[in-house]
Design an enzyme around this catalytic site. Structure first.
Site, PDB file in Angstrom:
ATOM      1  N   CYS A  48      -2.625  55.940 116.219  1.00 55.48           N
ATOM      2  CA  CYS A  48      -2.032  55.140 115.145  1.00 55.48           C
ATOM      3  C   CYS A  48      -1.885  53.675 115.540  1.00 55.48           C
ATOM      4  O   CYS A  48      -2.321  52.773 114.826  1.00 55.48           O
ATOM      5  CB  CYS A  48      -0.669  55.723 114.757  1.00 55.48           C
ATOM      6  SG  CYS A  48       0.230  54.697 113.615  1.00 55.48           S
ATOM      7  N   CYS A  53      -4.059  53.402 112.326  1.00 55.98           N
ATOM      8  CA  CYS A  53      -3.289  52.828 111.213  1.00 55.98           C
ATOM      9  C   CYS A  53      -2.962  51.350 111.370  1.00 55.98           C
ATOM     10  O   CYS A  53      -3.166  50.559 110.442  1.00 55.98           O
ATOM     11  CB  CYS A  53      -1.960  53.570 111.046  1.00 55.98           C
ATOM     12  SG  CYS A  53      -2.051  55.336 111.278  1.00 55.98           S
ATOM     13  N   LYS A  56      -6.061  48.941 111.628  1.00 55.68           N
ATOM     14  CA  LYS A  56      -6.746  49.077 110.318  1.00 55.68           C
ATOM     15  C   LYS A  56      -5.993  48.312 109.233  1.00 55.68           C
ATOM     16  O   LYS A  56      -6.578  47.558 108.476  1.00 55.68           O
ATOM     17  CB  LYS A  56      -6.868  50.569 109.988  1.00 55.68           C
ATOM     18  CG  LYS A  56      -7.572  50.952 108.715  1.00 55.68           C
ATOM     19  CD  LYS A  56      -6.740  50.985 107.456  1.00 55.68           C
ATOM     20  CE  LYS A  56      -5.478  51.769 107.496  1.00 55.68           C
ATOM     21  NZ  LYS A  56      -5.625  53.217 107.460  1.00 55.68           N
ATOM     22  N   TYR A 183     -11.179  59.369 104.451  1.00 55.46           N
ATOM     23  CA  TYR A 183     -10.270  58.218 104.521  1.00 55.46           C
ATOM     24  C   TYR A 183     -10.926  57.063 105.297  1.00 55.46           C
ATOM     25  O   TYR A 183     -10.933  55.924 104.852  1.00 55.46           O
ATOM     26  CB  TYR A 183      -9.027  58.577 105.351  1.00 55.46           C
ATOM     27  CG  TYR A 183      -7.905  59.341 104.723  1.00 55.46           C
ATOM     28  CD1 TYR A 183      -7.985  60.709 104.529  1.00 55.46           C
ATOM     29  CD2 TYR A 183      -6.708  58.703 104.402  1.00 55.46           C
ATOM     30  CE1 TYR A 183      -6.906  61.425 104.035  1.00 55.46           C
ATOM     31  CE2 TYR A 183      -5.619  59.418 103.913  1.00 55.46           C
ATOM     32  CZ  TYR A 183      -5.728  60.781 103.727  1.00 55.46           C
ATOM     33  OH  TYR A 183      -4.657  61.489 103.250  1.00 55.46           O
ATOM     34  N   GLU A 187     -12.047  53.543 103.710  1.00 55.14           N
ATOM     35  CA  GLU A 187     -11.193  52.382 104.010  1.00 55.14           C
ATOM     36  C   GLU A 187     -12.002  51.286 104.696  1.00 55.14           C
ATOM     37  O   GLU A 187     -11.930  50.109 104.320  1.00 55.14           O
ATOM     38  CB  GLU A 187     -10.026  52.804 104.917  1.00 55.14           C
ATOM     39  CG  GLU A 187      -8.988  53.663 104.189  1.00 55.14           C
ATOM     40  CD  GLU A 187      -7.828  54.086 105.084  1.00 55.14           C
ATOM     41  OE1 GLU A 187      -7.946  54.000 106.326  1.00 55.14           O
ATOM     42  OE2 GLU A 187      -6.789  54.503 104.528  1.00 55.14           O
ATOM     43  N   HIS A 440       9.883  45.848  83.714  1.00 55.07           N
ATOM     44  CA  HIS A 440       8.857  45.105  82.997  1.00 55.07           C
ATOM     45  C   HIS A 440       8.819  43.647  83.430  1.00 55.07           C
ATOM     46  O   HIS A 440       9.873  43.068  83.675  1.00 55.07           O
ATOM     47  CB  HIS A 440       9.184  45.185  81.497  1.00 55.07           C
ATOM     48  CG  HIS A 440       8.144  44.554  80.644  1.00 55.07           C
ATOM     49  ND1 HIS A 440       6.898  45.114  80.456  1.00 55.07           N
ATOM     50  CD2 HIS A 440       8.158  43.401  79.942  1.00 55.07           C
ATOM     51  CE1 HIS A 440       6.198  44.329  79.657  1.00 55.07           C
ATOM     52  NE2 HIS A 440       6.937  43.287  79.327  1.00 55.07           N
ATOM     53  N   GLU A 445       5.370  50.457  85.697  1.00 51.27           N
ATOM     54  CA  GLU A 445       6.152  50.876  84.522  1.00 51.27           C
ATOM     55  C   GLU A 445       5.381  51.914  83.700  1.00 51.27           C
ATOM     56  O   GLU A 445       5.975  52.735  82.996  1.00 51.27           O
ATOM     57  CB  GLU A 445       6.568  49.684  83.653  1.00 51.27           C
ATOM     58  CG  GLU A 445       5.441  48.973  82.945  1.00 51.27           C
ATOM     59  CD  GLU A 445       5.940  47.785  82.099  1.00 51.27           C
ATOM     60  OE1 GLU A 445       6.766  48.016  81.200  1.00 51.27           O
ATOM     61  OE2 GLU A 445       5.497  46.650  82.346  1.00 51.27           O
TER      62      GLU A 445
HETATM   63  P1  NDP Z   1     -12.288  63.325 107.104  1.00 54.79           P
HETATM   64  O1  NDP Z   1     -12.310  64.699 107.647  1.00 54.79           O
HETATM   65  O2  NDP Z   1     -11.267  62.920 106.124  1.00 54.79           O
HETATM   66  O3  NDP Z   1     -13.713  62.969 106.494  1.00 54.79           O
HETATM   67  C1  NDP Z   1     -14.902  63.225 107.171  1.00 54.79           C
HETATM   68  C2  NDP Z   1     -16.029  62.841 106.260  1.00 54.79           C
HETATM   69  O4  NDP Z   1     -17.260  62.945 106.974  1.00 54.79           O
HETATM   70  C3  NDP Z   1     -16.149  63.737 105.048  1.00 54.79           C
HETATM   71  O5  NDP Z   1     -16.521  62.942 103.950  1.00 54.79           O
HETATM   72  C4  NDP Z   1     -17.264  64.718 105.445  1.00 54.79           C
HETATM   73  O6  NDP Z   1     -17.998  65.188 104.353  1.00 54.79           O
HETATM   74  C5  NDP Z   1     -18.139  63.800 106.256  1.00 54.79           C
HETATM   75  N1  NDP Z   1     -18.953  64.516 107.249  1.00 54.79           N
HETATM   76  C6  NDP Z   1     -18.557  65.461 108.124  1.00 54.79           C
HETATM   77  N2  NDP Z   1     -19.603  65.856 108.876  1.00 54.79           N
HETATM   78  C7  NDP Z   1     -20.678  65.153 108.468  1.00 54.79           C
HETATM   79  C8  NDP Z   1     -22.039  65.120 108.849  1.00 54.79           C
HETATM   80  N3  NDP Z   1     -22.506  65.890 109.825  1.00 54.79           N
HETATM   81  N4  NDP Z   1     -22.860  64.258 108.211  1.00 54.79           N
HETATM   82  C9  NDP Z   1     -22.392  63.477 107.224  1.00 54.79           C
HETATM   83  N5  NDP Z   1     -21.125  63.466 106.800  1.00 54.79           N
HETATM   84  C10 NDP Z   1     -20.261  64.295 107.427  1.00 54.79           C
HETATM   85  O7  NDP Z   1     -12.261  62.432 108.418  1.00 54.79           O
HETATM   86  P2  NDP Z   1     -11.903  60.940 108.684  1.00 54.79           P
HETATM   87  O8  NDP Z   1     -12.560  60.696 109.973  1.00 54.79           O
HETATM   88  O9  NDP Z   1     -12.211  60.038 107.539  1.00 54.79           O
HETATM   89  O10 NDP Z   1     -10.329  60.971 108.837  1.00 54.79           O
HETATM   90  C11 NDP Z   1      -9.684  61.908 109.697  1.00 54.79           C
HETATM   91  C12 NDP Z   1      -8.247  62.102 109.296  1.00 54.79           C
HETATM   92  O11 NDP Z   1      -7.495  60.975 109.699  1.00 54.79           O
HETATM   93  C13 NDP Z   1      -8.002  62.191 107.787  1.00 54.79           C
HETATM   94  O12 NDP Z   1      -8.188  63.461 107.286  1.00 54.79           O
HETATM   95  C14 NDP Z   1      -6.574  61.752 107.682  1.00 54.79           C
HETATM   96  O13 NDP Z   1      -5.765  62.871 107.871  1.00 54.79           O
HETATM   97  C15 NDP Z   1      -6.420  60.774 108.830  1.00 54.79           C
HETATM   98  N6  NDP Z   1      -6.428  59.373 108.342  1.00 54.79           N
HETATM   99  C16 NDP Z   1      -5.439  58.969 107.494  1.00 54.79           C
HETATM  100  C17 NDP Z   1      -5.427  57.681 107.012  1.00 54.79           C
HETATM  101  C18 NDP Z   1      -4.357  57.257 106.065  1.00 54.79           C
HETATM  102  O14 NDP Z   1      -3.323  57.911 106.004  1.00 54.79           O
HETATM  103  N7  NDP Z   1      -4.567  56.208 105.293  1.00 54.79           N
HETATM  104  C19 NDP Z   1      -6.452  56.715 107.406  1.00 54.79           C
HETATM  105  C20 NDP Z   1      -7.440  57.249 108.270  1.00 54.79           C
HETATM  106  C21 NDP Z   1      -7.421  58.531 108.714  1.00 54.79           C
HETATM  107  P3  NDP Z   1     -17.538  66.451 103.457  1.00 54.79           P
HETATM  108  O15 NDP Z   1     -16.502  65.941 102.514  1.00 54.79           O
HETATM  109  O16 NDP Z   1     -18.788  66.858 102.772  1.00 54.79           O
HETATM  110  O17 NDP Z   1     -17.023  67.471 104.422  1.00 54.79           O
END
Ligand code: NDP
Length: 458
Positions: A48, A53, A56, A183, A187, A440, A445
């Protein structure tokens, strides 16, 4: 009277991993009078603070100034903006992260927690070994090692970076490909687009942000595209090749594309490798996560785990809650289960998503549901001549009138959802929202002025 069977340990608690969950648990346990130690092999603060976080969000702020200046002109200011100076920002960013790491270290020290700047792994249910071979014993061991980004095993994946390396790039690339639709991918696409990088994002599925409300996903994706992110749905990289300092991406559409940098944001994996966990009987799940019960306890009674290493809800505030519940259970004799119901969350895309509760798709399977939704151009950006649109959406149970989900796409949606989620968590009904007077003129709102459902199920 002395307990003849009582064993003596070096510590009451040994925490492995000084990220959000580990540091909070160590500090609060020490405040109960327990003798606590923590081991960290990398930097204090964990994902984080050091590579997630915090940096970022500072990058999100940095990336928004170009639009702010453009809006200022539209509002009558003589204002102009030059190029974004990444090295200047980066120096300041890392100084801030150093400062925060120092704060984490002093919090531990000031609470009497002993810190070991070392990797630690398990020898048995009460013993850890440090990198230099020293062994330390503890009555209770807490696993809080977090997770790390993973890359898919495709040819040339070594030429790509992950979010970990992004914060350390010497220069921003001119053309960046981000692979993934979660995410992190979404982002960073917005952040780097805002910093002037030409961003392409490949997502293998039909729409980014799987698991979120469909209308919300669609809304954000269109806004991202309108803001300049080249979002390619149903697209993935098959292989990468380094060509004259650039990266040639062979994509699933059969074509080759050139980028200066490629970043995988394809998920994260719990840090459980080579920790001796399975050797002592701790169960790992399908994603290599530590399997725990509702009290965060593993099958070995003296070993607990919190945060991303357990792959429950991988969010900093959740890891902190899990840590607090663990301390209550083990050190305050108040058995406490961390509450994973109705966790609000924000995705810092541009525009942001703020969400709590269930999506329209989930709700439609549960029974009679009303959907209230409105999409509009907010006053501030509309006046500046921008076409940005905001989405406000409530999912309401017809039988109980309870608000089961609230989904917001808007500037500041993260701030809005924190407050809306209190009402949703308390069990607020649509009638409660209706009888709340609107503030408002604001965007939020609209959350209390939607009178007629736009759709109903079944
Ligand atoms: P996620 O698990 O959210 O997303 C992974 C993404 O990669 C998905 O879209 C998945 O597709 C895709 N993917 C997985 N394997 C492959 C592959 N072999 N080829 C192509 N695409 C692939 O992971 P993140 O790394 O984005 O984030 C991890 C976690 O970190 C989040 O779940 C969240 O809990 C936390 N986080 C929270 C934030 C916040 O609160 N703002 C900010 C950043 C992270 P598919 O959908 O098809 O599986």
């Amino acid at each position: 009277m002395l307990d003849a069977n009582a064993q003596s340990y070096d510590y009451d608690l040994f925490v492995i991993g000084a990220g959000s969950g580990g540091v909070r648990s160590a500090r609060v346990a020490a405040q109960t009078g327990a003798k606590v130690a923590i081991a960290e092999e990398d930097r204090y603060g964990g994902t984080c603070v050091i590579r997630g976080c915090v940096p970022k969000k500072l990058m999100v702020f940095a990336s928004e100034y170009a639009n702010t200046i453009a809006d200022a002109q539209a509002y009558g200011w003589e204002a102009s903006i030059g190029a974004f100076n990444w090295p200047q920002f980066q120096t300041k960013l890392h100084a801030e992260l150093d400062r925060l790491e120092g704060v984490y270290q002093s919090v531990l020290k000031n609470n009497g927690v002993t810190s070991y700047n070392s990797r630690a792994s398990l020898v048995d249910a009460h013993t850890v070994t440090l990198a230099d071979g020293r062994q330390v014993t503890a009555k209770t061991i807490l696993l809080a090692m977090g997770g790390r980004p993973i890359k898919p095993a495709i040819t040339g994946s070594e030429f790509a970076i992950t979010s970990n390396e992004l914060f350390h790039l010497e220069n921003l690339p001119k053309r960046l490909l981000i692979i993934g639709g979660g995410y992190i991918a979404s982002e960073f696409s917005c952040v780097l687009n805002g910093m002037g990088v030409a961003v392409t994002q490949y997502y293998r599925g039909k729409q980014i942000l799987r698991g979120f409300d469909d209308e919300t996903r669609q809304h954000v994706a269109s806004e991202m595209q309108a803001n300049g992110v080249n979002l390619k749905l149903g697209m993935n990289a098959e292989s990468l090749e380094k060509v004259n300092g650039q990266i040639k991406v062979h994509a699933t559409d059969g074509q080759d594309y050139l980028f200066d940098q490629v970043m995988f944001a394809t998920g994260r994996r719990p840090n459980t490798d080579d920790m001796g966990l399975e050797d002592i009987g701790i169960t790992l799940g399908k994603k290599n996560e530590v399997v725990v019960d509702e009290f965060s306890q593993t099958v070995i009674p003296s070993v607990y785990a919190v945060g991303d290493v357990t792959n429950r809800a991988n969010l900093t505030p959740v890891a902190i809650r899990e840590g607090m519940a663990f301390v209550n259970t083990v050190f305050n004799n108040i058995p406490t289960k961390p509450d994973h119901e109705l966790i609000p969350t924000a995705v810092f895309t541009q525009p942001e998503i703020g969400t709590v509760g269930i999506s329209e798709e989930e709700a439609s399977k549960l029974g009679k549901i009303d959907i209230y939704a409105t999409s509009f151009k907010p006053m501030q950006s509309a006046f500046a001549g921008r076409d940005d649109k905001v989405l406000m959406k409530l999912i309401v149970c017809q039988k109980t009138d309870r608000v089961l989900g609230c989904h917001i796409v808007a500037p500041g949606a993260g701030e809005m959802i924190q407050l809306a989620s209190i009402a949703v968590k308390m069990g607020a009904t649509k009638a409660d929202f209706n009888r709340t007077v609107a503030v408002h003129p604001t965007m939020s709102e609209e959350a209390v002025t939607m009178t007629k459902p736009v759709r109903s199920y079944p």
